[in-house]
Design an enzyme around this catalytic site. Structure first.
Site, short mmCIF file in Angstrom:
data_model
loop_
_atom_site.label_atom_id
_atom_site.label_comp_id
_atom_site.label_asym_id
_atom_site.label_seq_id
_atom_site.Cartn_x
_atom_site.Cartn_y
_atom_site.Cartn_z
CG ASP A 79 -1.80 1.15 1.36
OD1 ASP A 79 -1.64 2.13 0.59
OD2 ASP A 79 -2.70 1.11 2.24
CG ASN A 106 0.48 4.31 -12.68
OD1 ASN A 106 -0.07 5.03 -13.50
ND2 ASN A 106 -0.02 3.14 -12.32
CE1 TYR A 171 -7.29 10.82 -9.44
CE2 TYR A 171 -8.04 12.50 -10.97
CZ TYR A 171 -7.32 11.35 -10.71
OH TYR A 171 -6.62 10.75 -11.73
P1 NAD Z 1 -6.32 1.73 -12.34
O1 NAD Z 1 -7.36 1.78 -11.30
O2 NAD Z 1 -6.47 0.78 -13.47
O3 NAD Z 1 -4.89 1.44 -11.71
C1 NAD Z 1 -4.51 1.98 -10.49
C2 NAD Z 1 -3.38 1.17 -9.95
O4 NAD Z 1 -3.04 1.75 -8.69
C3 NAD Z 1 -3.71 -0.29 -9.70
O5 NAD Z 1 -2.63 -1.11 -10.13
C4 NAD Z 1 -3.84 -0.39 -8.18
O6 NAD Z 1 -3.40 -1.64 -7.67
C5 NAD Z 1 -2.91 0.72 -7.73
N1 NAD Z 1 -3.26 1.22 -6.42
C6 NAD Z 1 -4.43 1.76 -6.02
N2 NAD Z 1 -4.36 2.05 -4.69
C7 NAD Z 1 -3.14 1.70 -4.28
C8 NAD Z 1 -2.47 1.72 -3.03
N3 NAD Z 1 -3.05 2.19 -1.93
N4 NAD Z 1 -1.21 1.24 -2.97
C9 NAD Z 1 -0.60 0.75 -4.07
N5 NAD Z 1 -1.18 0.70 -5.28
C10 NAD Z 1 -2.43 1.16 -5.37
O7 NAD Z 1 -6.21 3.22 -12.87
P2 NAD Z 1 -5.42 3.91 -14.08
O8 NAD Z 1 -6.42 4.61 -14.89
O9 NAD Z 1 -4.48 2.96 -14.71
O10 NAD Z 1 -4.63 5.03 -13.25
C11 NAD Z 1 -3.23 5.07 -13.10
C12 NAD Z 1 -2.83 6.49 -12.70
O11 NAD Z 1 -3.17 7.40 -13.74
C13 NAD Z 1 -3.55 7.00 -11.45
O12 NAD Z 1 -2.66 7.77 -10.68
C14 NAD Z 1 -4.64 7.88 -12.02
O13 NAD Z 1 -5.05 8.87 -11.10
C15 NAD Z 1 -3.93 8.46 -13.21
N6 NAD Z 1 -4.76 8.99 -14.28
C16 NAD Z 1 -5.67 8.17 -14.91
C17 NAD Z 1 -6.43 8.71 -15.94
C18 NAD Z 1 -7.43 7.88 -16.70
O14 NAD Z 1 -8.22 8.45 -17.46
N7 NAD Z 1 -7.45 6.57 -16.56
C19 NAD Z 1 -6.27 10.05 -16.31
C20 NAD Z 1 -5.33 10.84 -15.64
C21 NAD Z 1 -4.59 10.29 -14.62
#
Ligand code: NAD
Length: 262
Positions: A79, A106, A171
């Site tokens: 975590d 990430n 967020y």
């Molecule tokens: P996702 O939910 O598919 O992946 C998130 C990942 O973070 C997962 O692997 C999960 O295991 C991990 N995670 C969550 N909480 C955690 C914790 N407490 N400790 C360790 N790991 C943890 O989401 P995504 O869309 O792939 O997002 C990845 C990043 O990109 C994030 O930071 C998100 O805010 C950012 N983001 C996403 C988008 C989008 O449109 N998908 C846009 C801008 C930014």
């Protein structure tokens, strides 16, 4: 007699292997954007450690994908909001691999609600995972990077940090904090061979965005000049570029990969 050459690992052929033997850790690297980043680094010859929170199925799929690419890889459950778990996670990578070249912060979560309905627990959790997690992971790797006078720290922010978005006060504040954190840390590290940047993906098709209702999805698509969501692979080029030797004079920046959204 001629033998037909069969590549042992066909997926890794025809690459320049820009990241050969570079040691990378991608937090939340087992699905969505993080998974695409992890596999891209592996294709380029990097050693890739991926961490995840709880989704075991994605974790084992990503581990299999890394093995298929013949990448040296580590799968770590931790975590990012917990200091002890982050220290243990980074410590175990450093024990096995000696040092790290690249950290991608990430891991991130959303808990979207209008402020009037947003409780303190939902505020705290988003700040803890997104912002405190970025602080803890950066702090845990930095000494080893300073010792070698080389490092790349890349953190994932969001358009919500730049323009705001209703329902995302928690967020957007956490992601805005990541930008400010990046800029300050870049100044601390600038003379030590370590660059610190942020990448701002637009709306990308991942598990985070798959449950949007049709109205929200259409509103978002209408806001994006390119008229479509991005795919995780659209973001990896920017990550790999900032992590590369070629980006050594770029620090403290936010690079948007968003189809023109911001
Ligand atoms: P996702 O939910 O598919 O992946 C998130 C990942 O973070 C997962 O692997 C999960 O295991 C991990 N995670 C969550 N909480 C955690 C914790 N407490 N400790 C360790 N790991 C943890 O989401 P995504 O869309 O792939 O997002 C990845 C990043 O990109 C994030 O930071 C998100 O805010 C950012 N983001 C996403 C988008 C989008 O449109 N998908 C846009 C801008 C930014």
């Amino acid at each position: 007699m001629f033998f037909k050459y069969t590549p042992f690992f066909p997926e890794r052929q025809n690459n320049l292997m820009t990241f050969k033997d570079k040691r990378v850790i991608v937090t939340g690297g087992t699905r969505g954007l993080g998974k695409a980043m992890a596999l891209s680094f592996a294709r380029e010859g990097a050693w890739v450690a991926v961490s995840y929170a709880s989704d075991e199925k994605s974790a084992s799929e990503t581990e299999a994908g890394l093995k298929k690419l013949a990448a040296r890889s580590l799968l770590l459950k931790a975590d990012v909001s917990s200091r002890s778990e982050v220290e243990k996670m980074v410590g175990s990578v450093l024990d096995k691999w000696e040092y790290l070249d690249i950290l991608v912060n990430n891991a991130g979560i959303t808990r979207d609600k209008l402020l009037m309905f947003l409780d303190a627990g939902e505020w705290d959790r988003v700040m803890e995972v997104n912002l405190k997690g970025t602080y803890l992971c950066s702090k845990a790797v930095i000494k080893s990077m300073i010792a070698r006078r080389f490092g790349r720290i890349i953190s994932i922010t969001s358009p919500s940090a730049l323009t705001g978005r209703a329902g995302q006060t928690n967020y957007s504040a956490s992601k805005g904090g990541i930008i400010s954190f990046t800029k300050s840390l870049s100044r601390e590290m600038a003379r030590l061979g370590i660059t610190v940047n942020a990448v701002c993906p637009g709306v990308i098709s991942t598990p985070m965005t798959e449950n949007l209702d049709d109205e929200t999805r259409n509103d978002l698509i209408n806001m994006i000049p390119m008229g479509k969501f991005g795919e995780p692979e659209d973001v990896t080029g920017a990550i790999l570029f900032l992590a590369s030797e070629k980006a050594g004079y770029i620090t403290g920046q936010v690079l948007a990969v968003d189809g023109g959204l911001t």
